[in-house]
Design an enzyme around this catalytic site. Structure first.
Site, PDB file in Angstrom:
ATOM      1  N   TYR A   3       1.472  -5.726  -1.322  1.00  0.00           N
ATOM      2  CA  TYR A   3       2.238  -4.965  -1.821  1.00  0.00           C
ATOM      3  C   TYR A   3       3.192  -5.953  -2.722  1.00  0.00           C
ATOM      4  O   TYR A   3       3.296  -7.120  -2.561  1.00  0.00           O
ATOM      5  CB  TYR A   3       3.268  -4.552  -0.466  1.00  0.00           C
ATOM      6  N   SER A  38      -3.050   5.836   1.886  1.00  0.00           N
ATOM      7  CA  SER A  38      -3.742   5.914   0.537  1.00  0.00           C
ATOM      8  C   SER A  38      -4.274   7.437   0.540  1.00  0.00           C
ATOM      9  O   SER A  38      -4.138   7.728  -0.479  1.00  0.00           O
ATOM     10  CB  SER A  38      -5.044   5.000   0.696  1.00  0.00           C
ATOM     11  N   ASP A  86      -6.756   5.073   6.632  1.00  0.00           N
ATOM     12  CA  ASP A  86      -5.476   4.539   5.709  1.00  0.00           C
ATOM     13  C   ASP A  86      -4.970   5.955   5.189  1.00  0.00           C
ATOM     14  O   ASP A  86      -5.147   6.378   4.015  1.00  0.00           O
ATOM     15  CB  ASP A  86      -5.910   3.695   4.655  1.00  0.00           C
ATOM     16  N   GLN A 109      -9.943   1.019   6.008  1.00  0.00           N
ATOM     17  CA  GLN A 109      -9.821   1.913   4.772  1.00  0.00           C
ATOM     18  C   GLN A 109      -9.794   3.499   5.214  1.00  0.00           C
ATOM     19  O   GLN A 109      -9.216   4.423   4.684  1.00  0.00           O
ATOM     20  CB  GLN A 109     -10.938   1.630   3.549  1.00  0.00           C
ATOM     21  N   ARG A 133      -3.909  -2.414   5.104  1.00  0.00           N
ATOM     22  CA  ARG A 133      -4.658  -1.985   4.042  1.00  0.00           C
ATOM     23  C   ARG A 133      -5.784  -2.839   3.799  1.00  0.00           C
ATOM     24  O   ARG A 133      -6.077  -3.677   3.002  1.00  0.00           O
ATOM     25  CB  ARG A 133      -3.866  -2.209   2.667  1.00  0.00           C
TER      26      ARG A 133
HETATM   27  P1  NAD Z   1       3.251   1.203  -3.056  1.00  0.00           P
HETATM   28  O1  NAD Z   1       3.082   2.508  -3.038  1.00  0.00           O
HETATM   29  O2  NAD Z   1       3.897   0.068  -2.356  1.00  0.00           O
HETATM   30  O3  NAD Z   1       3.828   0.764  -4.645  1.00  0.00           O
HETATM   31  C1  NAD Z   1       3.487   1.418  -5.649  1.00  0.00           C
HETATM   32  C2  NAD Z   1       3.138   0.561  -6.849  1.00  0.00           C
HETATM   33  O4  NAD Z   1       4.400   0.283  -7.309  1.00  0.00           O
HETATM   34  C3  NAD Z   1       2.520  -0.696  -6.585  1.00  0.00           C
HETATM   35  O5  NAD Z   1       1.470  -0.977  -7.459  1.00  0.00           O
HETATM   36  C4  NAD Z   1       3.537  -1.758  -6.913  1.00  0.00           C
HETATM   37  O6  NAD Z   1       3.118  -3.122  -7.456  1.00  0.00           O
HETATM   38  C5  NAD Z   1       4.426  -1.042  -7.886  1.00  0.00           C
HETATM   39  N1  NAD Z   1       5.883  -1.504  -8.130  1.00  0.00           N
HETATM   40  C6  NAD Z   1       6.730  -1.994  -7.356  1.00  0.00           C
HETATM   41  N2  NAD Z   1       7.891  -2.301  -8.074  1.00  0.00           N
HETATM   42  C7  NAD Z   1       7.880  -2.096  -9.382  1.00  0.00           C
HETATM   43  C8  NAD Z   1       8.293  -2.096 -10.508  1.00  0.00           C
HETATM   44  N3  NAD Z   1       9.652  -2.632 -10.481  1.00  0.00           N
HETATM   45  N4  NAD Z   1       7.911  -1.594 -11.746  1.00  0.00           N
HETATM   46  C9  NAD Z   1       6.717  -1.115 -11.693  1.00  0.00           C
HETATM   47  N5  NAD Z   1       5.588  -1.010 -10.652  1.00  0.00           N
HETATM   48  C10 NAD Z   1       6.313  -1.407  -9.673  1.00  0.00           C
HETATM   49  O7  NAD Z   1       1.704   0.616  -3.308  1.00  0.00           O
HETATM   50  P2  NAD Z   1       0.262   1.265  -2.634  1.00  0.00           P
HETATM   51  O8  NAD Z   1      -0.344   2.273  -3.623  1.00  0.00           O
HETATM   52  O9  NAD Z   1       0.354   1.509  -1.206  1.00  0.00           O
HETATM   53  O10 NAD Z   1      -0.501  -0.185  -2.775  1.00  0.00           O
HETATM   54  C11 NAD Z   1      -0.182  -1.248  -2.236  1.00  0.00           C
HETATM   55  C12 NAD Z   1      -1.251  -2.595  -2.199  1.00  0.00           C
HETATM   56  O11 NAD Z   1      -2.150  -2.138  -1.319  1.00  0.00           O
HETATM   57  C13 NAD Z   1      -2.053  -2.461  -3.471  1.00  0.00           C
HETATM   58  O12 NAD Z   1      -2.259  -3.886  -3.845  1.00  0.00           O
HETATM   59  C14 NAD Z   1      -3.430  -1.741  -3.562  1.00  0.00           C
HETATM   60  O13 NAD Z   1      -4.222  -2.170  -3.956  1.00  0.00           O
HETATM   61  C15 NAD Z   1      -3.541  -2.259  -1.814  1.00  0.00           C
HETATM   62  N6  NAD Z   1      -4.492  -1.278  -1.111  1.00  0.00           N
HETATM   63  C16 NAD Z   1      -5.424  -1.694  -0.748  1.00  0.00           C
HETATM   64  C17 NAD Z   1      -6.400  -1.026   0.048  1.00  0.00           C
HETATM   65  C18 NAD Z   1      -7.464  -1.619   0.778  1.00  0.00           C
HETATM   66  O14 NAD Z   1      -8.089  -2.434   0.353  1.00  0.00           O
HETATM   67  N7  NAD Z   1      -8.068  -0.985   1.795  1.00  0.00           N
HETATM   68  C19 NAD Z   1      -5.885   0.327   0.111  1.00  0.00           C
HETATM   69  C20 NAD Z   1      -4.940   0.839  -0.587  1.00  0.00           C
HETATM   70  C21 NAD Z   1      -4.091   0.196  -1.072  1.00  0.00           C
END
Ligand code: NAD
Length: 369
Positions: free
Chosen positions: A226, A131, A128, A125, A120
């Site tokens: 994550y 996403s 990805d 991006q 990520r």
């Molecule tokens: P994910 O699908 O792994 O999880 C979904 C959400 O669930 C996350 O925000 C996580 O913090 C939350 N979560 C976990 N346990 C929980 C609980 N007990 N109660 C409530 N919420 C809980 O997450 P994702 O959408 O794949 O994103 C993961 C990370 O990657 C994030 O930090 C996101 O900002 C980052 N990201 C970065 C990029 C980039 O920079 N290119 C792109 C996409 C995502």
């Protein structure tokens, strides 16, 4: 280089290549081989792929001759056995839960690229797919829930009386959760959201939602951003403090995931009993164990009048756009490592290749980097 794309076998409406992306691939100086009827789910005729300069062939020929196979989901063991030795297979592969598939790739000397493992990072991006698909799934979850709710989402002032806005609670504000917040807000609902990652609060507020504050003490993140698992005590506290918001919500959408692990169980049957009858829960974590006690894969379950809807593969509900974004994700990956003369280059010194290649040269690379 020959790039092949074959139909999905599992219950999957999305497809990995659309004609507009085929055209871009041929401009890279590659041959594109498409299985007859690939676009049938989305009413895309073979003619459209031919026009984009693809060859239309049968599945077996493609598996035996392509250097790279593009797909949405994993192959069957039979399909792996047919692949050309040394070929590259690219799709979602769920490597944490598919040891048999990994073994088959190794035995057949296939280089497997898992789209879940694309890092990520800013540079990655455009590739990805987690996403791109999660964004559409977040949107689809709100639409699905609002269809099932016997109420409207926006406030409405009518001559008869005034209807107050529906309350939507989003648990987990990652990519899917943030899009669900934005969609529910656009439809006029009052939105609450919670995530264990503190950094998310600002993002939630910027989308017009209220961030539910629960003091869980120290919560951790991996280097990739994550969330790490909560302790049993923290999870207990989260449940207690969320119950009030839950009991007032018309729609609850749970998206909480822990990368590579079972999803946290956040909503129990006791909590559901305190919810409003006729309210809706969409469990978007249902494929990895479920955030909601009692949720079932591809089924809607009713408990005390509360409908618990399976949020599995919601991107597949908007398969047209999901395929478009996914196909562009794949194109970006290929194009990024493309050499005009030699084609796709596996540059193992690059973070993207290092993270996403899970088998190569008869060896398992997943989990050993
Ligand atoms: P994910 O699908 O792994 O999880 C979904 C959400 O669930 C996350 O925000 C996580 O913090 C939350 N979560 C976990 N346990 C929980 C609980 N007990 N109660 C409530 N919420 C809980 O997450 P994702 O959408 O794949 O994103 C993961 C990370 O990657 C994030 O930090 C996101 O900002 C980052 N990201 C970065 C990029 C980039 O920079 N290119 C792109 C996409 C995502």
């Amino acid at each position: 280089m020959k790039i092949g794309c074959i139909k999905e076998t599992l219950d999957e409406k999305r497809i990995a290549l659309l004609p507009q992306v085929v055209e871009k691939l041929t401009l890279l100086n590659s041959e594109v081989l498409i299985e007859q009827g690939l676009g049938a789910n989305l009413q895309i005729p073979d003619e459209a792929y031919k026009k984009a300069k693809a060859q239309i062939l049968d599945k077996k020929t493609i598996l035996q001759t392509a250097d790279i196979i593009l797909r949405v989901k994993k192959p069957s063991l039979e399909e792996i056995a047919l692949l050309k030795k040394g070929a590259i297979y690219i799709s979602f592969l769920d490597p944490f839960n598919e040891p048999q598939i990994l073994d088959a790739f190794i035995q057949n000397n296939i280089t497997a690229i898992s789209m879940e493992m694309i890092p990520r990072t800013t540079i990655a991006q455009k590739m990805d797919a987690l996403s791109s698909q999660a964004t559409l799934a977040g949107y689809a979850a709100v639409i699905l829930a609002s269809e099932q709710l016997p109420r409207i989402l926006p406030m409405m002032t009518t001559a008869a009386t005034t209807i107050s806005p529906a309350k939507v609670f989003i648990i987990g504000a990652g990519v899917a959760g943030l899009q669900a917040i934005a969609t529910a807000h656009r439809l006029g609902a009052r939105v609450d959201a919670f995530d264990t990652r503190a950094a998310v609060e600002e993002q939630v507020k910027s989308l017009g939602a209220r961030f539910v504050k629960i003091d869980l003490g120290k919560t951790e993140e991996t280097k990739q951003g994550y969330a790490k698992e909560l302790t049993t005590e923290q999870l207990e506290k989260q449940k207690q403090e969320m119950t009030k918001v839950l009991s007032q919500s018309d729609i609850t959408i749970t998206t909480a995931l822990i990368f590579g692990k079972k999803a946290p169980r956040i909503i129990t049957q006791d909590m559901i009993k305190q919810m409003k009858p006729s309210s809706i829960i969409v469990d978007m974590a249902v494929e990895t164990g479920g955030n909601v006690e009692g949720s079932a894969l591809n089924k809607t379950v009713e408990c005390n009048g509360v409908k618990i809807i399976s949020g599995a593969n919601l991107a597949g509900k908007v398969a047209d756009h999901a395929s478009l974004l996914y196909a562009f994700n794949l194109y970006s990956l290929l194009q990024h490592f493309w050499d005009k003369e030699k084609g796709f280059q596996l540059k193992f010194e690059d973070e993207i290749i290092k993270s996403s290649v899970i088998t190569h040269n008869g060896k398992k690379l997943f989990g050993v980097k």
